[in-house]
Design an enzyme around this catalytic site. Structure first.
Site, short mmCIF file in Angstrom:
data_model
loop_
_atom_site.label_atom_id
_atom_site.label_comp_id
_atom_site.label_asym_id
_atom_site.label_seq_id
_atom_site.Cartn_x
_atom_site.Cartn_y
_atom_site.Cartn_z
N GLY A 183 0.83 -1.21 0.00
CA GLY A 183 0.00 0.00 0.00
C GLY A 183 0.86 1.25 0.00
N GLY A 184 0.78 1.99 -1.10
CA GLY A 184 1.60 3.21 -1.24
C GLY A 184 0.80 4.46 -0.99
CG HIS A 443 13.91 37.70 2.47
ND1 HIS A 443 13.76 36.82 1.41
CD2 HIS A 443 15.22 38.04 2.51
CE1 HIS A 443 14.95 36.65 0.84
NE2 HIS A 443 15.85 37.38 1.50
#
Ligand code: FAD
Length: 464
Positions: A183-184, A443
């Protein structure tokens, strides 16, 4: 044992149930919560928190291993690290146990009575709880079902021996040399990548043509690239068929119909989760269902008056924060407030490497509603991402073409889980592209990618 009567009874102390009980207690509602296991449910004990602890440890280990290989562009060299998984798991257990006590303390502080044991409905107003000291009968005016979910077991690969669930994977004392993941989806890949970083040879077997199939291919591309870099073998269109006779390999039918054996010490089955609707007397109250889930309306009311249901037992997305938001809403309704489900988005984070975040509509879903604008800003052009060696990935904003109302936001990149808050807020507040573009973003941060993606959609990105 003396019967208890209360205004509100909550069954299950996972994120849905405990938040509901705390909020009800805060509002002065006489509340009892019943839990068979530990406070915090799947999320705290065997889900969100322990998996993120293990993922973090694996990340740190891999970082140092990479440096030890003499490959660090940062100019750091170290000797090869050693991982003691037993110690890692003990550290993780310490976090879980601190949070268990935290939840128990919060319930107490809110004046909620906790009963430990398994609850079973006798009728729509009465529940019997099997406690250590006998059967406790609880009568309540209103009952909230928050029984959560459990891993799906494959009949031809039952849990036990080498076949493990996500719960077992979080408590291993040694890193398996070879790990097969069936199952991925997000749980399989989060854990599979973590074990690959800790040194396991990992093979992911996925029946669909793509991993993380609920996300679009553009978004998952950086994750697929990283799987390759970590040496994870991904078999697509392949079906797990069972365990080899010796129990040392997974039998797989490949996409072209060949039968192969994948050698494995452990086989982790992560093929989904199912609602816990059995063993607590659902037949006694006969609630309407929506498929395998309990059917609810926009106030989380079930088909029986006085009974609500919240969290994983009510359907997708099976996420802790959805359960919590439903729990809070139901508590307020029980306390007499006018509330209904009016959320614009339930952000979802996938803690793979790199991480994925989605909030609101995907480009495809948005396109189905009308003309759209899309702005995508790559982290390759973001200073902060460069300083973290995290240039792979992007932020993508999807908006209506006519009035620029933001419909969906997605990101893939290192550490982008922390952007989920900004994405959720933007959608909840009905932001337009101009609102995001006009907000000063500090920033250097990856959050600037969000602003730039909005600018890009408006046709005037500054840094690409
Ligand atoms: C490995 C893994 C990783 C995950 N990672 C994330 C993540 O990063 N982010 C995220 O949002 N979600 C994640 N999830 C999903 C998340 O754990 C669930 O969505 C969340 O726990 C659902 O909350 P809930 O309150 O509905 O139920 P649960 O957390 O399942 O809690 C239900 C509780 O009810 C109790 N119970 C059930 N029946 C009875 C009864 N009859 N009597 C008494 N007690 C009962 C159970 O013991 C349990 O404690 C993850 C899940 C797994 C397995």
């Amino acid at each position: 044992m003396k019967e208890i009567s209360c205004k509100l009874l909550v069954i299950g102390a996972g994120p849905g149930g405990y938040v509901c009980a705390i909020r009800a207690g805060q509002l002065g509602v006489d509340t009892v919560i019943v839990e068979a296991g530990k406070p915090g449910g799947t999320c705290l004990n065997v889900g969100c928190i322990p998996s993120k602890a293990l993922i973090h440890a694996a990340e740190e280990f891999e970082k140092v291993s990479h440096m030890a290989g003499g490959n660090s562009p940062l100019g750091i060299s170290v000797t090869a690290p050693v991982l003691d998984l037993g110690k890692t798991v003990a550290w993780k257990d310490g976090i879980v146990s601190r949070l268990n006590s935290g939840v128990a303390g919060l319930l107490k502080k809110a004046g909620v009575k906790t009963v430990q044991g398994w609850a079973t409905f006798r009728d729509g107003k009465t529940v019997a709880v099997e406690t250590e000291t006998g059967t406790q009968i609880i009568r309540a005016e209103t009952i909230v079902i928050a029984t959560g979910s459990a891993p799906v077991e494959l009949p031809f690969l039952p849990f036990g021996g080498p076949v493990i669930s996500s719960t077992d994977a979080l408590a291993l004392s040694e890193v398996p040399k070879k790990l097969a993941v069936v199952g991925g989806g997000y749980i399989g890949l989060e854990l599979g990548m973590a074990f690959a970083k800790m040194g396991a040879k990992v093979t992911v077997v996925e029946a669909l043509p793509r991993v993380l199939a609920q996300y679009d291919a553009e978004l998952t591309r950086p994750v697929v690239k990283r799987l390759v870099a970590l040496g994870v073998d991904v078999m697509l269109g392949a079906k797990a068929k069972g365990l080899s006779k010796k129990g040392d390999a997974l039998l797989v039918e490949t996409a072209d119909g060949k039968s192969v054996e994948i050698a494995a010490d452990k086989i982790l089955v992560t093929v989904g989760r199912k609602p816990v609707t059995e063993g607590w007397g659902l037949d006694q109250i006969d609630l309407d269902r929506a498929g395998k889930f309990i059917k609810i309306d926009d106030q989380c009311r079930t088909s029986m008056r006085g009974i609500f249901a919240i969290g994983d037992v009510t359907g997708e997305p099976m996420l802790a924060h959805r359960a919590m938001a439903q729990g809070e809403m139901v508590a307020e309704i029980v306390a007499g407030d006018k509330r209904s489900w009016d959320k614009r988005s339930i952000p979802a984070v996938c803690f793979t490497d790199p991480e994925l975040v989605t909030a609101g509509l995907s480009p495809e879903e948005a396109k189905a509603q009308g003309e759209i604008k899309i702005g995508l800003f790559p982290f390759a052009a973001n200073g902060r991402a460069m300083t973290k060696l995290g240039e792979d990935g992007f932020v993508r904003v999807v908006a209506r073409a006519d009035n620029h109302l933001v419909l969906g936001i997605q990101a893939v990149g290192q550490g982008v889980s922390e952007l989920a808050a900004a994405f959720g807020l933007a959608l909840e507040m009905g932001a337009r592209l101009e609102d995001i573009a006009g907000t000063i973003h500090a920033h250097p941060t990856q959050g600037e990618g969000f602003q730039e993606a909005a600018l890009k959609a408006l046709g005037h990105a500054l840094h690409i």
